[in-house]
Design a protein around this motif. Structure first.
Motif, mmCIF file in Angstrom:
data_model
loop_
_atom_site.group_PDB
_atom_site.id
_atom_site.type_symbol
_atom_site.label_atom_id
_atom_site.label_comp_id
_atom_site.label_asym_id
_atom_site.label_seq_id
_atom_site.Cartn_x
_atom_site.Cartn_y
_atom_site.Cartn_z
ATOM 1 N N GLU A 224 0.802 -1.220 0.000
ATOM 2 C CA GLU A 224 0.000 0.000 0.000
ATOM 3 C C GLU A 224 0.837 1.274 0.000
ATOM 4 O O GLU A 224 0.319 2.344 -0.332
ATOM 5 C CB GLU A 224 -0.939 -0.023 1.204
ATOM 6 N N SER A 225 2.098 1.170 0.378
ATOM 7 C CA SER A 225 2.989 2.322 0.318
ATOM 8 C C SER A 225 4.029 2.150 -0.780
ATOM 9 O O SER A 225 4.311 3.076 -1.534
ATOM 10 C CB SER A 225 3.686 2.521 1.668
ATOM 11 N N GLY A 226 4.589 0.942 -0.887
ATOM 12 C CA GLY A 226 5.616 0.688 -1.893
ATOM 13 C C GLY A 226 5.068 0.414 -3.275
ATOM 14 O O GLY A 226 5.807 0.484 -4.258
ATOM 15 N N GLY A 227 3.785 0.076 -3.382
ATOM 16 C CA GLY A 227 3.190 -0.154 -4.685
ATOM 17 C C GLY A 227 3.412 -1.542 -5.253
ATOM 18 O O GLY A 227 3.095 -1.796 -6.428
ATOM 19 N N PHE A 228 3.941 -2.467 -4.457
ATOM 20 C CA PHE A 228 4.156 -3.832 -4.938
ATOM 21 C C PHE A 228 2.825 -4.587 -4.971
ATOM 22 O O PHE A 228 1.952 -4.359 -4.128
ATOM 23 C CB PHE A 228 5.157 -4.561 -4.050
ATOM 24 N N ALA A 229 2.696 -5.495 -5.918
ATOM 25 C CA ALA A 229 1.429 -6.215 -6.089
ATOM 26 C C ALA A 229 1.133 -7.133 -4.904
ATOM 27 O O ALA A 229 -0.024 -7.295 -4.513
ATOM 28 C CB ALA A 229 1.452 -7.023 -7.384
ATOM 29 N N MET A 230 2.157 -7.744 -4.358
ATOM 30 C CA MET A 230 2.022 -8.617 -3.199
ATOM 31 C C MET A 230 3.173 -8.345 -2.250
ATOM 32 O O MET A 230 4.257 -7.929 -2.665
ATOM 33 C CB MET A 230 2.044 -10.101 -3.602
ATOM 34 N N ALA A 423 -0.722 6.411 -2.230
ATOM 35 C CA ALA A 423 -0.431 5.431 -1.169
ATOM 36 C C ALA A 423 -1.605 5.328 -0.209
ATOM 37 O O ALA A 423 -2.187 6.334 0.196
ATOM 38 C CB ALA A 423 0.836 5.833 -0.420
ATOM 39 N N GLY A 424 -1.945 4.117 0.159
ATOM 40 C CA GLY A 424 -3.040 3.914 1.092
ATOM 41 C C GLY A 424 -2.598 3.750 2.526
ATOM 42 O O GLY A 424 -3.415 3.760 3.449
ATOM 43 N N ARG A 425 -1.280 3.587 2.733
ATOM 44 C CA ARG A 425 -0.766 3.328 4.078
ATOM 45 C C ARG A 425 0.635 3.914 4.196
ATOM 46 O O ARG A 425 1.403 3.901 3.232
ATOM 47 C CB ARG A 425 -0.735 1.819 4.343
ATOM 48 N N ILE A 426 0.951 4.404 5.374
ATOM 49 C CA ILE A 426 2.290 4.932 5.669
ATOM 50 C C ILE A 426 2.766 4.322 6.985
ATOM 51 O O ILE A 426 2.003 4.233 7.953
ATOM 52 C CB ILE A 426 2.280 6.473 5.805
ATOM 53 N N ALA A 427 4.024 3.899 7.009
ATOM 54 C CA ALA A 427 4.611 3.382 8.250
ATOM 55 C C ALA A 427 5.329 4.512 8.979
ATOM 56 O O ALA A 427 6.010 5.338 8.357
ATOM 57 C CB ALA A 427 5.595 2.260 7.942
ATOM 58 N N LEU A 428 5.158 4.539 10.300
ATOM 59 C CA LEU A 428 5.825 5.518 11.162
ATOM 60 C C LEU A 428 6.638 4.792 12.221
ATOM 61 O O LEU A 428 6.242 3.727 12.707
ATOM 62 C CB LEU A 428 4.805 6.420 11.866
ATOM 63 N N ALA A 429 7.784 5.377 12.570
ATOM 64 C CA ALA A 429 8.617 4.842 13.658
ATOM 65 C C ALA A 429 9.088 6.009 14.505
ATOM 66 O O ALA A 429 9.687 6.964 13.978
ATOM 67 C CB ALA A 429 9.808 4.075 13.091
#
Length: 550
Positions: A224-230, A423-429
């Motif tokens: 959802e962020s990187g755009g990879f199919a799976m 992007a549908g999702r973003i990771a935060l740290a």
């Protein structure tokens, strides 16, 4: 050289999944096809199965009844190897055993004419080694189809050490005439796809082993962020953990146990336990009736800040600025926010190729952050662009180092996205010093942009950024070592494993200097050579930096 004419027979040895698929491709292209298998009765059953596939194509309107009848008349199951004598091309798709393949082709040389092209569909064995015992090794090539062969367009045309250019040219032209997209490559471990794709799996497994995030979250972020199919966990469950781990181990061994290709211990344990994916009912995830669908970590809704202060330039994340303003969040320009020229903006958006060593320049871009410009220092002119949150914490795109190592105010890092708008999702740290309020402000900000947020541990390079950086490096290394042209590498990765961008194109968008800085940061934290950028990538980064200072 011209392709194999349609009146020449194509023989396929091996009638398993790949053999059937290759036979169907040649058949629908218009060739007479001989299908042979050493196991009695197997070729006949495979021929019937191919006929059933063709019947389904007729039912779907993708083949006429007349074409189906013609194809059926051209397909013959051979009972003896000697029946392959008329073949102009023989493609082997049997067990991945070097000695067995060598014996087969030695026997074939006594059957077919000297102008018959011989090809192996191997995905893991050296083409040069398979051809070594042959009397005429110059006519031998690799024709590596991808499963399912009738559907996937990519074919890797592999030249061994003794392959004649004319043979490779004919194989390439024939694959193109069959409606495929062929790419040329030399006989190197993994060829193009299985070599360059290794970090897609390896970095995800490494993040999991470091307890940065669970498999479902890592998969979701890369999709959802990187755009990879799976995601890599669900994909290896589909492929089979045993198959994927065997390929990784094969490439690692072939490269003399190079640390960049080191297999995952966690995956090894899965294989040892018999949890090899969908075919066993359990891999990284459980399958079958009653199995629960894995759910990625998603942060609870949080209130978005009314305003943020922009310091410096956000580089690959520059599109966030207008997105925030469109969402009603005020973006105040800080004192160290520099104006961006049109050339710089063009490069940050993946602008025109500026040329590499082959064309006299880098793969594009102006370096806008990273170690050269101040690393993780906060508030230092020239440091990576950042958004200052109302509570005083800093929100910044990962540059490879953990948030906790930053000096100054608490830091919340966000991950790279293929396209921040879609992007549908973003990771935060968050850094260990960041209060919950800072994390809530950061999460609320991205949620206001319509994104789901996954909170992960403070791991170096996050998830998408470290994966993409390694893919860019592996692709550059393959080009530098003459495995394939830049164009063929990107084509292979887009068509062979359905990547949203070719890794070299992705590297141009990010800039080589930024990728090198991220890998150097990872390498400083994980010494041993796994993250050492290849020489070609370092040279491109050096050219970018020298142009920036002109």
């Amino acid at each position: 050289m011209d392709e194999l004419s349609l009146d020449r027979t194509v023989a396929v040895v091996g009638s398993g999944t790949m053999g059937r698929g290759i036979a169907q491709v040649a058949l629908t292209a218009g060739h007479p096809v001989l299908l042979y298998d050493a196991a009695p009765g197997t070729a006949e059953r495979a021929a019937r199965a191919i006929g059933e596939r063709l019947d389904r194509l007729v039912e779907k309107g993708r083949m006429s009844a007349e074409q189906r009848a013609g194809a059926g008349a051209r397909l013959v199951a051979a009972g003896q190897l000697s029946e392959l004598a008329p073949a102009g091309l023989v493609v082997e798709a049997i067990v991945e055993d070097l000695a067995v393949k060598q014996r087969l082709f030695a026997d074939l040389e006594g059957v077919v004419a000297d102008d018959c092209l011989l090809a192996t569909n191997t995905s893991s064995l050296p083409v040069t080694a398979v051809a070594a015992p042959l009397r005429l090794p110059g006519r031998f090539v690799g024709l590596h189809f991808f499963n399912p062969a009738p559907v996937l367009p990519l074919v890797e045309v592999v030249s061994g050490a003794a392959t004649d250019r004319a043979a490779a040219d004919r194989a390439h032209a024939t694959a193109r005439a069959w409606g495929k997209t062929p790419v040329r490559c030399t006989d190197s471990p993994g060829f193009i796809v299985n070599r360059v794709a290794r970090p897609f799996y390896a970095e995800a497994f490494r993040v999991y082993e470091e307890r940065g995030a669970d498999p479902a979250t890592i998969d979701a972020v890369l999709r959802e962020s990187g755009g990879f199919a799976m995601g890599p966990f669900e994909l290896t469950d589909l492929i089979g953990q045993d198959v994927n781990e065997a390929v990784t181990t094969s490439v690692w061994t072939a490269f003399g146990f190079d640390p960049r290709f080191t297999p995952s211990l966690a995956q090894r344990q899965l294989v040892q336990s018999g949890r090899i994916g969908r075919k066993s009912g359990h891999g990284w995830y459980a399958y079958g009736e009653g199995a629960e669908r894995p759910i990625p970590h998603t942060a609870a809704p949080a209130k978005a800040p009314e305003s943020v202060v922009l310091h410096g330039d956000l580089g690959p994340a520059v599109e966030l600025v207008p997105m925030l303003e469109e969402a009603g969040i005020e973006v105040v320009r800080g004192q160290d926010h520099g104006a961006r020229g049109p050339e710089q903006a063009d490069q940050e958006q993946g602008g025109p190729e500026q040329g590499g060593p082959e064309q006299g320049g880098p793969e594009g871009g102006q370096e806008q952050g990273g170690q050269e410009q101040g690393g993780h220092g906060s508030g230092v002119p020239g440091s990576p662009g950042r958004l200052e949150l109302p509570g005083g914490a800093v929100l910044r795109l990962t540059t490879g180092l953990p948030a906790t190592t930053a000096e100054g105010p608490p830091v919340v890092l966000f991950d790279l996205a293929l396209d921040y708008r879609t992007a549908g999702r973003i990771a935060l740290a968050a850094s260990d010093t960041a209060p919950p309020s800072a994390v809530e402000e950061a999460a609320g900000l991205f949620q206001a942009l319509g994104k789901q947020v996954s909170l992960i541990d403070d791991i170096p390079g996050m998830i998408v950024a470290r994966t993409v950086a390694m893919l860019v490096d592996f692709a550059n290394d393959a080009v530098a070592r003459g495995v394939a042209s830049p164009e063929d590498v990107d084509t292979a990765m887009r068509l062979g494993v359905n990547y949203p961008l070719g890794p070299l194109e992705w590297g141009r968008r990010l800039t080589a200097a930024r990728v090198v800085d991220l890998l150097d940061a990872l390498g400083a934290l994980h010494p041993g050579g796994r993250y050492a950028p290849c020489v070609r990538l370092r040279r491109r980064a050096a050219v970018e930096r020298s142009r920036r200072h002109e």
